[in-house]
Design a protein around this motif. Structure first.
Motif, PDB file in Angstrom:
ATOM      1  N   GLN A  63       0.843  -1.195   0.000  1.00 33.27           N
ATOM      2  CA  GLN A  63       0.000   0.000   0.000  1.00 33.27           C
ATOM      3  C   GLN A  63       0.880   1.247   0.000  1.00 33.27           C
ATOM      4  OE1 GLN A  63      -2.038   0.787   3.684  1.00 33.27           O
ATOM      5  NE2 GLN A  63      -3.695   1.852   2.629  1.00 33.27           N
ATOM      6  N   ASN A  64       1.943   1.232   0.769  1.00 36.07           N
ATOM      7  CA  ASN A  64       2.797   2.404   0.862  1.00 36.07           C
ATOM      8  C   ASN A  64       3.721   2.576  -0.333  1.00 36.07           C
ATOM      9  OD1 ASN A  64       2.572   4.155   3.432  1.00 36.07           O
ATOM     10  ND2 ASN A  64       2.002   2.074   3.994  1.00 36.07           N
ATOM     11  N   VAL A  65       3.954   1.528  -1.100  1.00 35.53           N
ATOM     12  CA  VAL A  65       4.653   1.697  -2.378  1.00 35.53           C
ATOM     13  C   VAL A  65       3.787   2.571  -3.292  1.00 35.53           C
ATOM     14  CG1 VAL A  65       5.396   0.499  -4.478  1.00 35.53           C
ATOM     15  CG2 VAL A  65       6.035  -0.403  -2.229  1.00 35.53           C
ATOM     16  N   VAL A  66       2.492   2.256  -3.338  1.00 35.80           N
ATOM     17  CA  VAL A  66       1.563   3.049  -4.154  1.00 35.80           C
ATOM     18  C   VAL A  66       1.441   4.466  -3.592  1.00 35.80           C
ATOM     19  CG1 VAL A  66      -0.828   3.241  -4.951  1.00 35.80           C
ATOM     20  CG2 VAL A  66       0.307   1.008  -4.918  1.00 35.80           C
ATOM     21  N   LEU A  67       1.305   4.587  -2.267  1.00 37.10           N
ATOM     22  CA  LEU A  67       1.196   5.906  -1.650  1.00 37.10           C
ATOM     23  C   LEU A  67       2.459   6.737  -1.856  1.00 37.10           C
ATOM     24  CD1 LEU A  67      -0.664   5.033   1.664  1.00 37.10           C
ATOM     25  CD2 LEU A  67      -1.573   6.247  -0.329  1.00 37.10           C
ATOM     26  N   LEU A  68       3.610   6.084  -1.905  1.00 37.94           N
ATOM     27  CA  LEU A  68       4.863   6.802  -2.170  1.00 37.94           C
ATOM     28  C   LEU A  68       4.814   7.479  -3.538  1.00 37.94           C
ATOM     29  CD1 LEU A  68       7.768   7.530  -1.341  1.00 37.94           C
ATOM     30  CD2 LEU A  68       8.476   5.357  -2.370  1.00 37.94           C
ATOM     31  N   VAL A  69       4.301   6.780  -4.526  1.00 35.80           N
ATOM     32  CA  VAL A  69       4.170   7.369  -5.866  1.00 35.80           C
ATOM     33  C   VAL A  69       3.188   8.543  -5.831  1.00 35.80           C
ATOM     34  CG1 VAL A  69       3.417   6.944  -8.243  1.00 35.80           C
ATOM     35  CG2 VAL A  69       4.792   5.227  -7.039  1.00 35.80           C
ATOM     36  N   ILE A  70       2.041   8.334  -5.191  1.00 34.40           N
ATOM     37  CA  ILE A  70       1.042   9.401  -5.092  1.00 34.40           C
ATOM     38  C   ILE A  70       1.623  10.605  -4.368  1.00 34.40           C
ATOM     39  CG2 ILE A  70      -1.165  10.037  -4.028  1.00 34.40           C
ATOM     40  CD1 ILE A  70      -2.004   7.062  -4.536  1.00 34.40           C
ATOM     41  N   ASN A  71       2.303  10.376  -3.255  1.00 35.86           N
ATOM     42  CA  ASN A  71       2.892  11.475  -2.489  1.00 35.86           C
ATOM     43  C   ASN A  71       4.007  12.167  -3.271  1.00 35.86           C
ATOM     44  OD1 ASN A  71       1.163  10.873  -0.348  1.00 35.86           O
ATOM     45  ND2 ASN A  71       2.601   9.410   0.515  1.00 35.86           N
ATOM     46  N   GLY A  72       4.744  11.406  -4.063  1.00 37.67           N
ATOM     47  CA  GLY A  72       5.764  12.009  -4.924  1.00 37.67           C
ATOM     48  C   GLY A  72       5.144  12.958  -5.940  1.00 37.67           C
ATOM     49  N   VAL A  73       3.995  12.568  -6.485  1.00 34.12           N
ATOM     50  CA  VAL A  73       3.269  13.467  -7.395  1.00 34.12           C
ATOM     51  C   VAL A  73       2.873  14.739  -6.648  1.00 34.12           C
ATOM     52  CG1 VAL A  73       1.142  13.742  -8.749  1.00 34.12           C
ATOM     53  CG2 VAL A  73       2.471  11.631  -8.922  1.00 34.12           C
ATOM     54  N   GLY A  74       2.433  14.592  -5.409  1.00 36.83           N
ATOM     55  CA  GLY A  74       2.067  15.758  -4.604  1.00 36.83           C
ATOM     56  C   GLY A  74       3.249  16.685  -4.359  1.00 36.83           C
ATOM     57  N   VAL A  75       4.402  16.120  -4.053  1.00 44.52           N
ATOM     58  CA  VAL A  75       5.608  16.945  -3.862  1.00 44.52           C
ATOM     59  C   VAL A  75       5.914  17.691  -5.156  1.00 44.52           C
ATOM     60  CG1 VAL A  75       8.107  16.883  -3.461  1.00 44.52           C
ATOM     61  CG2 VAL A  75       6.581  15.529  -2.015  1.00 44.52           C
ATOM     62  N   TRP A  76       5.830  17.005  -6.274  1.00 38.35           N
ATOM     63  CA  TRP A  76       6.094  17.649  -7.556  1.00 38.35           C
ATOM     64  C   TRP A  76       5.107  18.801  -7.799  1.00 38.35           C
ATOM     65  CZ3 TRP A  76       9.396  18.672 -11.162  1.00 38.35           C
ATOM     66  CH2 TRP A  76       8.951  19.193 -12.372  1.00 38.35           C
ATOM     67  N   ARG A  77       3.821  18.523  -7.636  1.00 43.14           N
ATOM     68  CA  ARG A  77       2.802  19.538  -7.935  1.00 43.14           C
ATOM     69  C   ARG A  77       2.868  20.740  -7.010  1.00 43.14           C
ATOM     70  NH1 ARG A  77      -2.782  18.592  -8.073  1.00 43.14           N
ATOM     71  NH2 ARG A  77      -2.767  20.398  -9.404  1.00 43.14           N
ATOM     72  N   TYR A  78       3.083  20.487  -5.713  1.00 50.19           N
ATOM     73  CA  TYR A  78       2.990  21.577  -4.737  1.00 50.19           C
ATOM     74  C   TYR A  78       4.308  22.293  -4.469  1.00 50.19           C
ATOM     75  CZ  TYR A  78      -1.786  20.259  -3.732  1.00 50.19           C
ATOM     76  OH  TYR A  78      -3.126  20.013  -3.838  1.00 50.19           O
ATOM     77  N   LEU A  79       5.447  21.638  -4.702  1.00 49.85           N
ATOM     78  CA  LEU A  79       6.725  22.276  -4.378  1.00 49.85           C
ATOM     79  C   LEU A  79       7.672  22.445  -5.560  1.00 49.85           C
ATOM     80  CD1 LEU A  79       7.714  20.637  -0.963  1.00 49.85           C
ATOM     81  CD2 LEU A  79       6.758  22.913  -1.374  1.00 49.85           C
ATOM     82  N   LEU A  80       7.700  21.506  -6.472  1.00 47.11           N
ATOM     83  CA  LEU A  80       8.760  21.487  -7.482  1.00 47.11           C
ATOM     84  C   LEU A  80       8.346  21.926  -8.874  1.00 47.11           C
ATOM     85  CD1 LEU A  80      10.384  18.099  -6.440  1.00 47.11           C
ATOM     86  CD2 LEU A  80      11.044  20.417  -5.732  1.00 47.11           C
ATOM     87  N   SER A  81       7.104  21.784  -9.241  1.00 48.37           N
ATOM     88  CA  SER A  81       6.661  22.069 -10.602  1.00 48.37           C
ATOM     89  C   SER A  81       6.830  23.549 -10.943  1.00 48.37           C
ATOM     90  CB  SER A  81       5.190  21.682 -10.777  1.00 48.37           C
ATOM     91  OG  SER A  81       4.732  22.105 -12.045  1.00 48.37           O
ATOM     92  N   PRO A  82       7.418  23.832 -12.100  1.00 49.18           N
ATOM     93  CA  PRO A  82       7.546  25.231 -12.514  1.00 49.18           C
ATOM     94  C   PRO A  82       6.205  25.829 -12.947  1.00 49.18           C
ATOM     95  CG  PRO A  82       8.410  23.790 -14.222  1.00 49.18           C
ATOM     96  CD  PRO A  82       8.055  22.920 -13.039  1.00 49.18           C
ATOM     97  N   HIS A  83       5.165  25.014 -13.052  1.00 53.37           N
ATOM     98  CA  HIS A  83       3.854  25.482 -13.515  1.00 53.37           C
ATOM     99  C   HIS A  83       2.831  25.524 -12.391  1.00 53.37           C
ATOM    100  CE1 HIS A  83       5.458  25.161 -17.493  1.00 53.37           C
ATOM    101  NE2 HIS A  83       5.783  23.906 -17.274  1.00 53.37           N
ATOM    102  N   ARG A  84       3.294  25.785 -11.176  1.00 58.65           N
ATOM    103  CA  ARG A  84       2.358  25.872 -10.048  1.00 58.65           C
ATOM    104  C   ARG A  84       1.369  26.998 -10.294  1.00 58.65           C
ATOM    105  NH1 ARG A  84       6.506  26.051  -5.246  1.00 58.65           N
ATOM    106  NH2 ARG A  84       6.679  28.045  -6.235  1.00 58.65           N
ATOM    107  N   LYS A  85       0.147  26.799  -9.832  1.00 57.91           N
ATOM    108  CA  LYS A  85      -0.912  27.790 -10.065  1.00 57.91           C
ATOM    109  C   LYS A  85      -0.769  29.008  -9.184  1.00 57.91           C
ATOM    110  CE  LYS A  85      -4.118  24.549 -11.883  1.00 57.91           C
ATOM    111  NZ  LYS A  85      -4.763  23.361 -11.610  1.00 57.91           N
ATOM    112  N   ASP A  86      -0.265  28.853  -7.954  1.00 51.69           N
ATOM    113  CA  ASP A  86      -0.123  29.970  -7.026  1.00 51.69           C
ATOM    114  C   ASP A  86       1.355  30.187  -6.758  1.00 51.69           C
ATOM    115  OD1 ASP A  86      -1.069  30.516  -3.550  1.00 51.69           O
ATOM    116  OD2 ASP A  86      -0.250  31.864  -5.038  1.00 51.69           O
TER     117      ASP A  86
END
Length: 99
Positions: A63-86
């Motif tokens: 379960q946490n292997v899958v959650l690790l991927v999901i959480n990694g997407v969250g880190v990308w979207r909220y902290l690392l992505s150059p296309h953040r909305k805010d």
């Protein structure tokens, strides 16, 4: 592995996930949500190790292997992505004006 280390991993994973969920639920802004996602990543890593080294806990590990991927997407979207909305990232949402 040492039983004390396994117990520490289990409790760290549970406590870290709880703190991260609290941060997300407080809706303090994109930056804080991104930090919460980082905490979720560390929680997932701890529970992956615990799940695969503790007998009869492989389900939590998977379960946490899958959650690790999901959480990694969250880190990308909220902290690392150059296309953040805010771009400010740390302001909470303003309530809609009442008409």
């Amino acid at each position: 592995m040492n039983e004390a280390v396994l117990t520490g991993l289990q409790y760290y994973g549970a406590i870290a996930a709880t703190i991260a969920a609290l941060l997300v639920s407080l809706d303090l802004g994109r930056r804080w949500t991104g930090y919460a996602m980082v905490v979720f990543v560390t929680s997932s890593l701890a529970l992956i190790v615990w799940g695969f080294l503790q007998p009869d806990s492989e389900g939590i590990g998977m379960q946490n292997v899958v959650l690790l991927v999901i959480n990694g997407v969250g880190v990308w979207r909220y902290l690392l992505s150059p296309h953040r909305k805010d771009a400010a990232g740390d302001r909470p949402h303003e309530p809609a004006p009442v008409a």
